[in-house]
Design an enzyme around this catalytic site. Structure first.
Site, mmCIF file in Angstrom:
data_model
loop_
_atom_site.group_PDB
_atom_site.id
_atom_site.type_symbol
_atom_site.label_atom_id
_atom_site.label_comp_id
_atom_site.label_asym_id
_atom_site.label_seq_id
_atom_site.Cartn_x
_atom_site.Cartn_y
_atom_site.Cartn_z
ATOM 1 N N GLY A 1 -11.110 7.762 -31.592
ATOM 2 C CA GLY A 1 -10.343 7.555 -29.995
ATOM 3 C C GLY A 1 -8.993 6.889 -30.291
ATOM 4 N N ALA B 1 -8.134 4.742 -31.670
ATOM 5 C CA ALA B 1 -7.670 3.320 -33.053
ATOM 6 C C ALA B 1 -8.508 4.520 -33.952
ATOM 7 C CB ALA B 1 -8.516 1.832 -32.980
ATOM 8 N N TRP C 1 -11.080 8.098 -21.088
ATOM 9 C CA TRP C 1 -12.225 6.826 -20.155
ATOM 10 C C TRP C 1 -11.313 6.143 -19.336
ATOM 11 C CZ3 TRP C 1 -17.426 6.818 -18.028
ATOM 12 C CH2 TRP C 1 -17.970 7.980 -19.073
ATOM 13 N N GLN D 1 -8.231 4.341 -17.509
ATOM 14 C CA GLN D 1 -7.479 4.980 -16.158
ATOM 15 C C GLN D 1 -6.470 3.644 -16.723
ATOM 16 O OE1 GLN D 1 -9.452 4.162 -12.408
ATOM 17 N NE2 GLN D 1 -11.580 5.629 -13.889
ATOM 18 N N GLU E 1 0.738 -4.853 -13.038
ATOM 19 C CA GLU E 1 -0.556 -4.592 -13.334
ATOM 20 C C GLU E 1 -1.305 -6.176 -13.138
ATOM 21 O OE1 GLU E 1 -2.952 -1.600 -15.274
ATOM 22 O OE2 GLU E 1 -4.526 -3.270 -15.769
ATOM 23 N N HIS F 1 -16.775 -5.554 -15.745
ATOM 24 C CA HIS F 1 -15.469 -5.075 -14.128
ATOM 25 C C HIS F 1 -16.075 -4.892 -13.248
ATOM 26 C CE1 HIS F 1 -12.496 -3.146 -12.066
ATOM 27 N NE2 HIS F 1 -11.693 -2.978 -13.423
ATOM 28 N N ARG G 1 -10.698 -11.751 -13.144
ATOM 29 C CA ARG G 1 -12.388 -10.071 -13.578
ATOM 30 C C ARG G 1 -13.169 -10.677 -12.889
ATOM 31 N NH1 ARG G 1 -10.899 -5.357 -17.288
ATOM 32 N NH2 ARG G 1 -9.009 -4.029 -16.094
ATOM 33 N N HIS H 1 -17.478 -2.860 -18.938
ATOM 34 C CA HIS H 1 -16.592 -2.582 -19.565
ATOM 35 C C HIS H 1 -16.036 -2.377 -20.887
ATOM 36 C CE1 HIS H 1 -13.269 -0.768 -18.171
ATOM 37 N NE2 HIS H 1 -11.892 -1.542 -18.015
ATOM 38 N N ARG I 1 -10.617 -9.940 -22.260
ATOM 39 C CA ARG I 1 -9.476 -9.128 -22.606
ATOM 40 C C ARG I 1 -7.945 -8.851 -20.864
ATOM 41 N NH1 ARG I 1 -8.726 -3.210 -21.689
ATOM 42 N NH2 ARG I 1 -10.463 -3.741 -19.842
ATOM 43 N N LEU J 1 -6.294 -0.213 -25.583
ATOM 44 C CA LEU J 1 -5.635 0.804 -25.896
ATOM 45 C C LEU J 1 -3.789 0.224 -27.121
ATOM 46 C CD1 LEU J 1 -5.228 2.767 -22.455
ATOM 47 C CD2 LEU J 1 -6.469 3.604 -24.978
HETATM 48 C C1 LIG Z 1 -13.426 3.091 -17.537
HETATM 49 C C2 LIG Z 1 -12.746 2.459 -18.624
HETATM 50 C C3 LIG Z 1 -11.239 2.696 -18.362
HETATM 51 C C4 LIG Z 1 -10.615 2.124 -19.710
HETATM 52 N N1 LIG Z 1 -8.904 1.403 -18.677
HETATM 53 C C5 LIG Z 1 -8.312 1.081 -19.823
HETATM 54 C C6 LIG Z 1 -7.005 0.760 -19.612
HETATM 55 O O1 LIG Z 1 -6.259 1.668 -18.207
HETATM 56 N N2 LIG Z 1 -6.169 0.117 -20.546
HETATM 57 C C7 LIG Z 1 -6.533 -0.168 -21.483
HETATM 58 O O2 LIG Z 1 -6.055 -0.634 -22.789
HETATM 59 N N3 LIG Z 1 -8.168 0.231 -22.082
HETATM 60 C C8 LIG Z 1 -8.986 0.445 -20.869
HETATM 61 N N4 LIG Z 1 -9.702 0.688 -21.189
HETATM 62 C C9 LIG Z 1 -10.603 0.341 -22.873
HETATM 63 C C10 LIG Z 1 -9.874 0.819 -23.452
HETATM 64 O O3 LIG Z 1 -10.383 2.325 -23.506
HETATM 65 C C11 LIG Z 1 -11.085 1.209 -24.901
HETATM 66 O O4 LIG Z 1 -11.088 -0.036 -25.424
HETATM 67 C C12 LIG Z 1 -10.441 1.610 -25.479
HETATM 68 O O5 LIG Z 1 -10.105 3.209 -25.305
HETATM 69 C C13 LIG Z 1 -11.534 1.865 -27.643
HETATM 70 O O6 LIG Z 1 -10.519 2.951 -28.149
HETATM 71 P P1 LIG Z 1 -10.977 3.116 -29.744
HETATM 72 O O7 LIG Z 1 -10.602 3.929 -30.510
HETATM 73 O O8 LIG Z 1 -11.361 1.114 -30.346
HETATM 74 O O9 LIG Z 1 -12.710 3.671 -29.809
HETATM 75 P P2 LIG Z 1 -13.290 4.769 -28.867
HETATM 76 O O10 LIG Z 1 -11.804 5.947 -28.032
HETATM 77 O O11 LIG Z 1 -14.693 4.326 -27.526
HETATM 78 O O12 LIG Z 1 -13.396 5.634 -29.873
HETATM 79 C C14 LIG Z 1 -15.164 5.445 -30.610
HETATM 80 C C15 LIG Z 1 -14.743 6.731 -31.905
HETATM 81 O O13 LIG Z 1 -16.053 6.247 -32.368
HETATM 82 C C16 LIG Z 1 -16.475 7.438 -32.622
HETATM 83 N N5 LIG Z 1 -18.384 7.036 -32.738
HETATM 84 C C17 LIG Z 1 -19.106 6.086 -32.762
HETATM 85 N N6 LIG Z 1 -20.348 5.883 -33.022
HETATM 86 C C18 LIG Z 1 -19.641 7.197 -34.021
HETATM 87 C C19 LIG Z 1 -20.093 6.751 -35.429
HETATM 88 N N7 LIG Z 1 -21.355 5.760 -36.079
HETATM 89 N N8 LIG Z 1 -19.118 7.729 -37.009
HETATM 90 C C20 LIG Z 1 -18.752 8.492 -36.384
HETATM 91 N N9 LIG Z 1 -17.854 8.097 -34.949
HETATM 92 C C21 LIG Z 1 -18.647 7.321 -34.224
HETATM 93 C C22 LIG Z 1 -16.868 8.095 -30.925
HETATM 94 O O14 LIG Z 1 -17.651 9.219 -30.703
HETATM 95 C C23 LIG Z 1 -15.241 7.954 -30.720
HETATM 96 O O15 LIG Z 1 -14.506 9.255 -31.315
HETATM 97 C C24 LIG Z 1 -11.179 0.749 -20.246
HETATM 98 C C25 LIG Z 1 -12.226 1.484 -20.587
HETATM 99 C C26 LIG Z 1 -13.399 2.615 -19.836
HETATM 100 C C27 LIG Z 1 -14.530 2.406 -19.976
#
Ligand SMILES: Cc1cc2nc3c(=O)[nH]c(=O)nc-3n(C[C@H](O)[C@H](O)[C@H](O)COP(=O)(O)OP(=O)(O)OC[C@H]3O[C@@H](n4cnc5c(N)ncnc54)[C@H](O)[C@@H]3O)c2cc1C
Length: 492
Positions: free
Chosen positions: A5, A7, A36, A38, A101, A212, A258, A316, A351, A357
């Site tokens: 993702g 991060a 996902w 938005q 926002e 949410h 929220r 959410h 949050r 993000l």
């Molecule tokens: C509908 C929706 C709308 C949102 N809108 C916003 C927004 O507008 N602004 C904002 O700041 N935040 C928003 N968020 C929150 C934000 O999207 C997330 O908090 C953020 O993207 C998390 O990023 P991440 O890289 O930590 O995790 P993720 O993007 O969830 O990535 C996790 C990764 O880890 C992988 N993974 C999982 N388990 C394992 C494993 N065992 N081994 C190896 N890989 C694994 C997954 O496949 C994925 O690739 C929203 C969330 C949702 C659901």
């Protein structure tokens, strides 16, 4: 690096500057919550904004539990992260002018592709990583952390394949997939939380989950998010008779925080025994301005421009996670965490929208640059041991989701939480989902222990915040400890 993702990808790009990186993550893009998103990325870049104002809004949302050191890092480094993306070639909407926002007192949210910001960011970073020959990608799930002399030394993958490394970064996202009603990926079950737990690392803030308030509520269809921005543009919440109800609950009506809106929606649904609707008909060009939301409704057979659509809260954002300092270091040397899986304390008890993000980028970069030591977090005292045994294989995923939806949702009660923890404890069903069950067990225990309501944790039997609970709960396999929240510095 585990996870691709925002991060994991941003961390991988920065870590590659220091040496070769192995990125372990399944390929499905929709397994990442990033795709996902938005709203957008919060960063104090507007002419009327400043990191100080961003910090104030973040602290307000966090309801007294934010770690100000983490907040300081986020608000100061988020603009730098956005500028870095721009320098790499990512285009933002409105020529890079931030928008307003809910919860933000300045124009601060950077969008790309309208309400598809997350998809655009995810694709952009994904391509950069794919082009980077220093990053080797393994399309698998990690199953365990390898420990050597108490230090993370690699990971075990599926089919018992092992990858050795001098450090392991968890960027596996949140755990809202333990709920049936969730706005994000079904696969976000909390893998990273369990990998860390099994390795003996400390977790924190697990009771806080952001719900949410306006996710689609059509039987047989996923609870897709209908973004806050719709309410910002004039969409109203109405009961089945078409009567508006939010002004009864909060002076900001539909634009209240929220958690307030989520509880109001639940209450009206309970009182009337009928659905609650989001009426966006007054928004001109709603389908072109909110294509993702409009498409979600269409998939459920609804036209958001012509009819009110039924909504209810859904899980959410997973506020808690693996306890880290501001460099992503966990309590296990060599094991780091960033993004939604981490608990830096930056969100406190709740949050601020669009901060995650930013968090993924800022702390992803930091985890790549972190020195080995020292760990900057100090939980207090000896642990209080667990009274109940953790789950074994656990319950089935369907059973876990049903329990979470019913008892760990917007409103919680001590007696029900007590029953849930007993049901989950020691559970050992054929086909049990160990990861989801273990995460649900820890969330339920944390929620049972916190005898107050604050941010993303509301107890019907303790409906007010309690100043004595201005502490963070830390847990590992040895039991529970607390973490003091440093006194807030005067800012206003
Ligand atoms: C509908 C929706 C709308 C949102 N809108 C916003 C927004 O507008 N602004 C904002 O700041 N935040 C928003 N968020 C929150 C934000 O999207 C997330 O908090 C953020 O993207 C998390 O990023 P991440 O890289 O930590 O995790 P993720 O993007 O969830 O990535 C996790 C990764 O880890 C992988 N993974 C999982 N388990 C394992 C494993 N065992 N081994 C190896 N890989 C694994 C997954 O496949 C994925 O690739 C929203 C969330 C949702 C659901």
């Amino acid at each position: 690096m585990l996870g691709r993702g925002a991060a994991g990808l941003f961390c991988a790009l920065h870590a590659a500057e220091r040496g070769p990186v192995t990125l372990v993550a399944p390929s499905a893009p929709l397994g990442s919550a990033t795709a996902w998103a938005q709203g957008g990325i919060a960063a104090a870049l507007g002419p009327d904004d400043s990191p100080e104002l961003h910090a104030l809004d973040t602290l307000d949302a966090g309801a007294g539990l934010c770690d100000e050191r983490a907040v300081e890092v986020l608000v100061r480094e988020a603009p730098q992260a956005v500028r870095e993306l721009q320098a790499m070639g990512m285009a933002f909407d409105e020529g890079g002018t931030p928008s307003l926002e809910g919860g933000h007192r300045a124009r601060r949210v950077m969008h790309a592709g309208g309400d598809a910001s997350g998809r655009v960011l995810h694709r952009f970073l994904g391509r950069r990583v794919a082009d980077d020959t220093r990053v080797q990608w393994i399309d698998q799930l990690a199953r365990a952390i390898v420990l050597r002399d108490g230090r993370a030394a690699g990971v075990v993958l599926e089919a018992d394949r092992r990858v050795e490394s001098d450090r392991v970064v968890l960027a596996t996202g949140g755990a809202c997939g333990i709920f049936g009603r969730r706005t994000g990926p079904a696969t976000s079950l909390g893998d990273g939380v369990v990998l860390a737990w099994d390795a003996g690392a400390a977790l924190a803030d697990l009771e806080f989950i952001q719900f949410h308030p306006t996710a689609l509520d059509v039987p047989g269809h996923p609870a897709r998010l209908l973004t806050e921005a719709l309410r910002g543009e004039g969409a109203l919440l109405v009961d089945a008779k078409g009567a508006r109800f939010m002004p009864r609950f909060h002076e900001l009506a539909e634009l209240a925080p929220r958690d307030v809106v989520a509880r109001a929606v639940v209450q009206v649904r309970e009182q009337t025994g009928e659905p609650v609707y989001l009426d966006a008909r007054a928004i001109a060009d709603v389908t072109t301005r909110f294509p993702v939301a409009a498409e979600s409704c269409l998939q459920a057979g609804l036209d958001i421009s012509r009819e009110p659509v039924p909504v209810a809260p859904a899980a959410h954002y997973f506020v808690g996670g693996v306890l880290t300092d501001t460099w992503g270091r966990t309590s296990i040397p060599g094991l780091l965490a960033c993004g939604e899986v981490a608990s830096t304390g930056v969100h406190g008890a709740n949050r601020l929208a669009s901060n995650s993000l930013a968090e993924a980028l800022v702390f992803g970069r930091r985890a790549a640059l972190a020195a080995d030591e020292p760990w900057g977090v100090e939980p207090i005292g000896d642990p209080t041991p667990h009274e109940l045994a953790p789950p074994l294989r656990g319950l089935t995923l369907g059973e876990v989701r049903e329990l979470c939806d019913r008892f760990l949702g917007v409103r919680r009660r001590g007696d029900e939480l007590s029953d849930v923890t007993s049901t989950l404890s020691g559970s050992d069903r054929d086909g049990g989902n160990h990861i989801a069950t273990l995460v649900a067990w820890i969330v339920a225990l944390a929620a049972l222990r916190r005898l107050e309501s604050r941010g993303g944790h509301f107890r019907e039997d303790f409906p007010q915040p309690d100043p004595n609970w201005r502490i963070r709960q830390v847990v590992d396999r040895g039991g529970w400890r607390t973490l003091a929240v440093p006194e807030a510095q005067p800012r206003r």
